[in-house]
Design an enzyme around this catalytic site. Structure first.
Site, PDB file in Angstrom:
ATOM      1  N   LYS A   1     -36.707 -21.375  34.930  1.00 49.30           N
ATOM      2  CA  LYS A   1     -35.539 -20.773  34.261  1.00 49.30           C
ATOM      3  C   LYS A   1     -34.786 -19.869  35.244  1.00 49.30           C
ATOM      4  CE  LYS A   1     -36.016 -22.793  30.368  1.00 49.30           C
ATOM      5  NZ  LYS A   1     -35.070 -23.826  29.973  1.00 49.30           N
TER       6      LYS A   1
ATOM      7  N   SER B   1     -34.183 -17.711  29.221  1.00 49.00           N
ATOM      8  CA  SER B   1     -35.278 -17.094  28.476  1.00 49.00           C
ATOM      9  C   SER B   1     -35.466 -15.651  28.916  1.00 49.00           C
ATOM     10  CB  SER B   1     -36.551 -17.888  28.775  1.00 49.00           C
ATOM     11  OG  SER B   1     -37.680 -17.209  28.316  1.00 49.00           O
TER      12      SER B   1
ATOM     13  N   ARG C   1     -42.773  -7.959  20.215  1.00 53.53           N
ATOM     14  CA  ARG C   1     -41.747  -8.905  20.670  1.00 53.53           C
ATOM     15  C   ARG C   1     -40.516  -8.848  19.777  1.00 53.53           C
ATOM     16  NH1 ARG C   1     -44.932  -8.824  24.029  1.00 53.53           N
ATOM     17  NH2 ARG C   1     -45.961 -10.512  25.196  1.00 53.53           N
TER      18      ARG C   1
ATOM     19  N   LYS D   1     -41.480 -26.651  28.171  1.00 54.12           N
ATOM     20  CA  LYS D   1     -41.472 -25.206  27.862  1.00 54.12           C
ATOM     21  C   LYS D   1     -42.839 -24.570  27.645  1.00 54.12           C
ATOM     22  CE  LYS D   1     -41.203 -25.675  22.895  1.00 54.12           C
ATOM     23  NZ  LYS D   1     -40.754 -25.141  21.625  1.00 54.12           N
TER      24      LYS D   1
ATOM     25  N   ASP E   1     -31.838 -37.148  24.366  1.00 54.34           N
ATOM     26  CA  ASP E   1     -33.213 -36.640  24.434  1.00 54.34           C
ATOM     27  C   ASP E   1     -34.135 -37.806  24.793  1.00 54.34           C
ATOM     28  OD1 ASP E   1     -34.557 -33.912  22.736  1.00 54.34           O
ATOM     29  OD2 ASP E   1     -35.864 -35.447  23.619  1.00 54.34           O
ATOM     30  N   ASN E   2     -35.177 -37.521  25.577  1.00 54.98           N
ATOM     31  CA  ASN E   2     -36.140 -38.598  25.888  1.00 54.98           C
ATOM     32  C   ASN E   2     -37.312 -38.593  24.913  1.00 54.98           C
ATOM     33  OD1 ASN E   2     -37.694 -36.469  26.699  1.00 54.98           O
ATOM     34  ND2 ASN E   2     -37.773 -37.021  28.876  1.00 54.98           N
ATOM     35  N   LEU E   3     -37.272 -37.711  23.930  1.00 52.50           N
ATOM     36  CA  LEU E   3     -38.285 -37.634  22.858  1.00 52.50           C
ATOM     37  C   LEU E   3     -39.683 -37.310  23.385  1.00 52.50           C
ATOM     38  CD1 LEU E   3     -37.099 -40.631  20.589  1.00 52.50           C
ATOM     39  CD2 LEU E   3     -36.431 -38.222  20.455  1.00 52.50           C
TER      40      LEU E   3
ATOM     41  N   TYR F   1     -43.105 -22.122  34.630  1.00 53.72           N
ATOM     42  CA  TYR F   1     -42.049 -22.297  33.627  1.00 53.72           C
ATOM     43  C   TYR F   1     -40.972 -21.215  33.791  1.00 53.72           C
ATOM     44  CZ  TYR F   1     -39.519 -21.782  29.288  1.00 53.72           C
ATOM     45  OH  TYR F   1     -38.499 -21.623  28.383  1.00 53.72           O
TER      46      TYR F   1
HETATM   47  P1  NAD Z   1     -38.312 -28.440  22.349  1.00 61.74           P
HETATM   48  O1  NAD Z   1     -39.441 -28.955  23.176  1.00 61.74           O
HETATM   49  O2  NAD Z   1     -38.409 -28.567  20.874  1.00 61.74           O
HETATM   50  O3  NAD Z   1     -36.933 -29.097  22.829  1.00 61.74           O
HETATM   51  C1  NAD Z   1     -36.718 -29.535  24.137  1.00 61.74           C
HETATM   52  C2  NAD Z   1     -36.306 -30.997  24.062  1.00 61.74           C
HETATM   53  O4  NAD Z   1     -36.021 -31.502  25.360  1.00 61.74           O
HETATM   54  C3  NAD Z   1     -37.381 -31.899  23.455  1.00 61.74           C
HETATM   55  O5  NAD Z   1     -36.817 -32.609  22.378  1.00 61.74           O
HETATM   56  C4  NAD Z   1     -37.772 -32.847  24.606  1.00 61.74           C
HETATM   57  O6  NAD Z   1     -38.109 -34.125  24.125  1.00 61.74           O
HETATM   58  C5  NAD Z   1     -36.516 -32.827  25.440  1.00 61.74           C
HETATM   59  N1  NAD Z   1     -36.662 -33.111  26.878  1.00 61.74           N
HETATM   60  C6  NAD Z   1     -37.469 -32.503  27.788  1.00 61.74           C
HETATM   61  N2  NAD Z   1     -37.248 -32.976  29.020  1.00 61.74           N
HETATM   62  C7  NAD Z   1     -36.267 -33.915  28.905  1.00 61.74           C
HETATM   63  C8  NAD Z   1     -35.589 -34.750  29.824  1.00 61.74           C
HETATM   64  N3  NAD Z   1     -35.868 -34.745  31.123  1.00 61.74           N
HETATM   65  N4  NAD Z   1     -34.634 -35.582  29.356  1.00 61.74           N
HETATM   66  C9  NAD Z   1     -34.320 -35.634  28.042  1.00 61.74           C
HETATM   67  N5  NAD Z   1     -34.926 -34.854  27.119  1.00 61.74           N
HETATM   68  C10 NAD Z   1     -35.896 -34.000  27.553  1.00 61.74           C
HETATM   69  O7  NAD Z   1     -38.093 -26.905  22.777  1.00 61.74           O
HETATM   70  P2  NAD Z   1     -37.146 -25.790  22.159  1.00 61.74           P
HETATM   71  O8  NAD Z   1     -38.010 -24.696  21.680  1.00 61.74           O
HETATM   72  O9  NAD Z   1     -36.143 -26.385  21.269  1.00 61.74           O
HETATM   73  O10 NAD Z   1     -36.456 -25.276  23.500  1.00 61.74           O
HETATM   74  C11 NAD Z   1     -35.178 -25.699  23.924  1.00 61.74           C
HETATM   75  C12 NAD Z   1     -34.860 -25.003  25.225  1.00 61.74           C
HETATM   76  O11 NAD Z   1     -34.890 -23.599  25.036  1.00 61.74           O
HETATM   77  C13 NAD Z   1     -35.833 -25.311  26.359  1.00 61.74           C
HETATM   78  O12 NAD Z   1     -35.109 -25.431  27.562  1.00 61.74           O
HETATM   79  C14 NAD Z   1     -36.723 -24.086  26.391  1.00 61.74           C
HETATM   80  O13 NAD Z   1     -37.257 -23.858  27.669  1.00 61.74           O
HETATM   81  C15 NAD Z   1     -35.723 -22.997  26.021  1.00 61.74           C
HETATM   82  N6  NAD Z   1     -36.361 -21.811  25.439  1.00 61.74           N
HETATM   83  C16 NAD Z   1     -37.202 -21.952  24.372  1.00 61.74           C
HETATM   84  C17 NAD Z   1     -37.820 -20.826  23.840  1.00 61.74           C
HETATM   85  C18 NAD Z   1     -38.798 -20.955  22.709  1.00 61.74           C
HETATM   86  O14 NAD Z   1     -39.613 -20.058  22.523  1.00 61.74           O
HETATM   87  N7  NAD Z   1     -38.751 -22.010  21.901  1.00 61.74           N
HETATM   88  C19 NAD Z   1     -37.559 -19.565  24.384  1.00 61.74           C
HETATM   89  C20 NAD Z   1     -36.680 -19.456  25.447  1.00 61.74           C
HETATM   90  C21 NAD Z   1     -36.083 -20.594  25.983  1.00 61.74           C
HETATM   91  C1  WQD Z   2     -45.992 -13.430  21.101  1.00 63.60           C
HETATM   92  C2  WQD Z   2     -47.041 -12.338  20.919  1.00 63.60           C
HETATM   93  C3  WQD Z   2     -49.011 -12.684  22.241  1.00 63.60           C
HETATM   94  C4  WQD Z   2     -50.322 -16.310  20.161  1.00 63.60           C
HETATM   95  C5  WQD Z   2     -43.442 -17.114  25.105  1.00 63.60           C
HETATM   96  C6  WQD Z   2     -43.048 -17.513  26.490  1.00 63.60           C
HETATM   97  C7  WQD Z   2     -41.603 -17.203  26.721  1.00 63.60           C
HETATM   98  C8  WQD Z   2     -40.711 -17.797  25.621  1.00 63.60           C
HETATM   99  C9  WQD Z   2     -41.225 -17.501  24.254  1.00 63.60           C
HETATM  100  C10 WQD Z   2     -39.834 -19.876  26.315  1.00 63.60           C
HETATM  101  C11 WQD Z   2     -47.701 -11.894  22.224  1.00 63.60           C
HETATM  102  C12 WQD Z   2     -49.342 -12.758  20.758  1.00 63.60           C
HETATM  103  C13 WQD Z   2     -49.623 -15.201  20.562  1.00 63.60           C
HETATM  104  C14 WQD Z   2     -51.610 -16.142  19.572  1.00 63.60           C
HETATM  105  C15 WQD Z   2     -51.354 -13.761  19.775  1.00 63.60           C
HETATM  106  N1  WQD Z   2     -40.682 -19.222  25.686  1.00 63.60           N
HETATM  107  N2  WQD Z   2     -50.121 -13.937  20.366  1.00 63.60           N
HETATM  108  N3  WQD Z   2     -52.061 -14.861  19.396  1.00 63.60           N
HETATM  109  O1  WQD Z   2     -45.564 -14.797  25.039  1.00 63.60           O
HETATM  110  O2  WQD Z   2     -43.646 -13.483  24.007  1.00 63.60           O
HETATM  111  O3  WQD Z   2     -43.236 -15.724  24.934  1.00 63.60           O
HETATM  112  O4  WQD Z   2     -42.612 -17.821  24.158  1.00 63.60           O
HETATM  113  O5  WQD Z   2     -38.986 -19.468  27.081  1.00 63.60           O
HETATM  114  O6  WQD Z   2     -41.287 -17.715  27.966  1.00 63.60           O
HETATM  115  O7  WQD Z   2     -43.839 -16.793  27.413  1.00 63.60           O
HETATM  116  O8  WQD Z   2     -44.508 -15.531  22.827  1.00 63.60           O
HETATM  117  O9  WQD Z   2     -45.340 -16.408  20.709  1.00 63.60           O
HETATM  118  O10 WQD Z   2     -46.704 -16.789  22.804  1.00 63.60           O
HETATM  119  O11 WQD Z   2     -46.552 -14.498  21.850  1.00 63.60           O
HETATM  120  O12 WQD Z   2     -51.820 -12.629  19.600  1.00 63.60           O
HETATM  121  O13 WQD Z   2     -52.297 -17.103  19.230  1.00 63.60           O
HETATM  122  O14 WQD Z   2     -48.107 -12.867  20.108  1.00 63.60           O
HETATM  123  O15 WQD Z   2     -50.042 -12.047  22.934  1.00 63.60           O
HETATM  124  O16 WQD Z   2     -47.964 -10.516  22.107  1.00 63.60           O
HETATM  125  P1  WQD Z   2     -44.316 -14.784  24.271  1.00 63.60           P
HETATM  126  P2  WQD Z   2     -45.798 -15.909  22.039  1.00 63.60           P
END
Ligand code: NAD
Ligand code: WQD
Length: 338
Positions: free
Chosen positions: A153, A124, A231, A84, A31-33, A149
């Site tokens: 994906k 996602s 959701r 993300k 991780d690059n933190l 974003y």
């Molecule tokens: P996060 O930001 O906590 O974790 C991602 C990590 O990747 C971080 O620790 C960041 O420092 C590291 N990073 C980013 N770019 C880098 C690079 N070039 N080299 C090395 N490290 C790097 O996010 P998360 O919620 O744990 O998400 C993990 C993955 O899941 C992401 O790819 C995100 O897009 C995907 N995802 C997250 C959600 C969500 O809602 N949390 C939903 C769907 C998909």
């Molecule tokens: C959930 C619900 C908002 C915040 C996002 C990304 C998606 C994925 C997950 C990475 C919605 C409502 C939210 C607030 C609110 N990430 N809301 N007040 O939009 O489903 O998905 O995160 O892949 O790509 O788009 O999640 O948690 O932002 O919203 O009313 O302050 O909560 O409108 O109905 P979402 P969310």
């Protein structure tokens, strides 16, 4: 299996390290933190009693990747690393394309050179097109993403599919997460977004603890039971276990496969607010605000394929998600910062 976990210090990555260790696998974190703290891995050690080897570096750095694959006997990779934040991706599209596509391509190129061809990708629900019927199946229409974003994906999925087409020795598992929430039951690891949270659950918990004045509920005129957005929230520990199921699956399945990781249940914004208040005995003041551009009214998964093929299904419920979010938030009001 020795698993390279990119993004291993992040929210989902750290929880997955715990579940990998519990299942007898050996994670190595890279991780690059840029959006996390290495303290998460100290906490993983406290939970599991095992040290996760950590490499600080960028997944786009191919020289470093070659060194890692030469030095460690890696069997497969889970690629969490990525940027993300949806809103930020609209402002800085090039950063998102560069980082999310660049890291995925560099990683696959180096893996191929070292003959490591087992790959799990963090995709996602955002890759599904907005005009599908609910629930979303893996065969539902993808594309028409509403932000860069989401496109990263979508494009990474396509790149990975093409890699498998060119070389059937690869095993690629695309995991489409719905809305990950919650934290490890110990309260030692969890999600700590930088600045003002974009996502609902961290906003709710920061409001409950008094860091935010009130929650803005984005729209109450959707076609849902109470008008607010619905959701499929999934506990992060369930999600992490979904990765363990995918690691086991890819040991003896080649080719490309795609799975939804969701619960199949949809909850509205107000359902989550009320459940959070009830589970934790706290107040979450809210106000109704205009709809957020790009939002759908309803989005939830059909998790049947994951259950039937991976043998995985979510075990935690809405109360668990709310309780564990609050346990983490109240024990770590500033995340991993002192
Ligand atoms: P996060 O930001 O906590 O974790 C991602 C990590 O990747 C971080 O620790 C960041 O420092 C590291 N990073 C980013 N770019 C880098 C690079 N070039 N080299 C090395 N490290 C790097 O996010 P998360 O919620 O744990 O998400 C993990 C993955 O899941 C992401 O790819 C995100 O897009 C995907 N995802 C997250 C959600 C969500 O809602 N949390 C939903 C769907 C998909
Ligand atoms: C959930 C619900 C908002 C915040 C996002 C990304 C998606 C994925 C997950 C990475 C919605 C409502 C939210 C607030 C609110 N990430 N809301 N007040 O939009 O489903 O998905 O995160 O892949 O790509 O788009 O999640 O948690 O932002 O919203 O009313 O302050 O909560 O409108 O109905 P979402 P969310």
């Amino acid at each position: 299996m020795n698993v390279l976990v990119t993004g291993g210090t992040g929210y989902i990555g750290s929880h997955t390290c715990v579940e990998l260790i519990k299942a007898g696998h050996k994670p190595i974190a890279l991780d690059n933190l840029c959006n996390s703290s290495v303290e998460s891995l100290n906490r993983v050690r406290t939970i599991t009693g095992e040290e996760v080897p950590f490499i600080k570096g960028d997944v786009c750095d191919e020289k470093l990747l070659h060194e890692i694959f030469a030095r460690h006997d890696i069997d497969g990779v889970i690629h969490f690393a990525g940027l993300k934040a949806v809103g930020e991706s609209v402002e800085k599209p090039l950063d998102y394309y560069q980082n999310n596509l660049g890291s995925t391509m560099s990683l696959c190129r180096v893996m191929s050179a070292h003959n490591v061809k087992k790959f799990i990708f963090s995709s996602s629900a955002t890759v599904y097109s907005g005009d599908n019927e609910m629930p979303l199946r893996e065969t539902s229409k993808t594309g028409n993403c509403t932000n860069p974003y989401g496109w990263t994906k979508y494009m990474c999925e396509q790149i990975l599919r093409d890699i498998v087409k060119a070389d059937p020795e690869w095993s690629v598992v695309l995991l489409r997460y719905f809305n990950p929430v919650g934290a490890h039951q110990s309260g030692l690891i969890g999600e700590h977004p930088n600045g003002i949270p974009n996502n609902l659950m961290p906003y709710i918990s920061q409001t409950a603890i008094g860091k935010r004045d009130h929650l803005n509920v984005y729209g109450n005129d959707y076609d849902t039971h109470d008008g607010t957005g619905v959701r499929d929230y999934i506990h992060v520990v369930d999600l992490a276990r979904g990765h363990v199921a995918a690691v086991n699956y890819m040991q003896d399945h080649k080719g490309e496969s795609v799975f939804n990781l969701g619960t199949g249940h949809g909850y509205s914004v107000l359902d989550m607010v009320h459940a959070f208040e009830e589970a934790n005995g706290v107040k979450v003041p809210y106000e109704i605000a205009p709809r957020r551009p790009g939002d759908l009214g309803t989005c939830y998964a059909d998790p049947t394929k994951s259950r039937e093929v991976l043998g995985w299904e979510a075990e935690f419920n809405q109360v668990d998600m709310c309780r564990d979010t609050w346990n983490w938030q109240s024990k770590n009001p500033n995340g991993y910062d002192e």
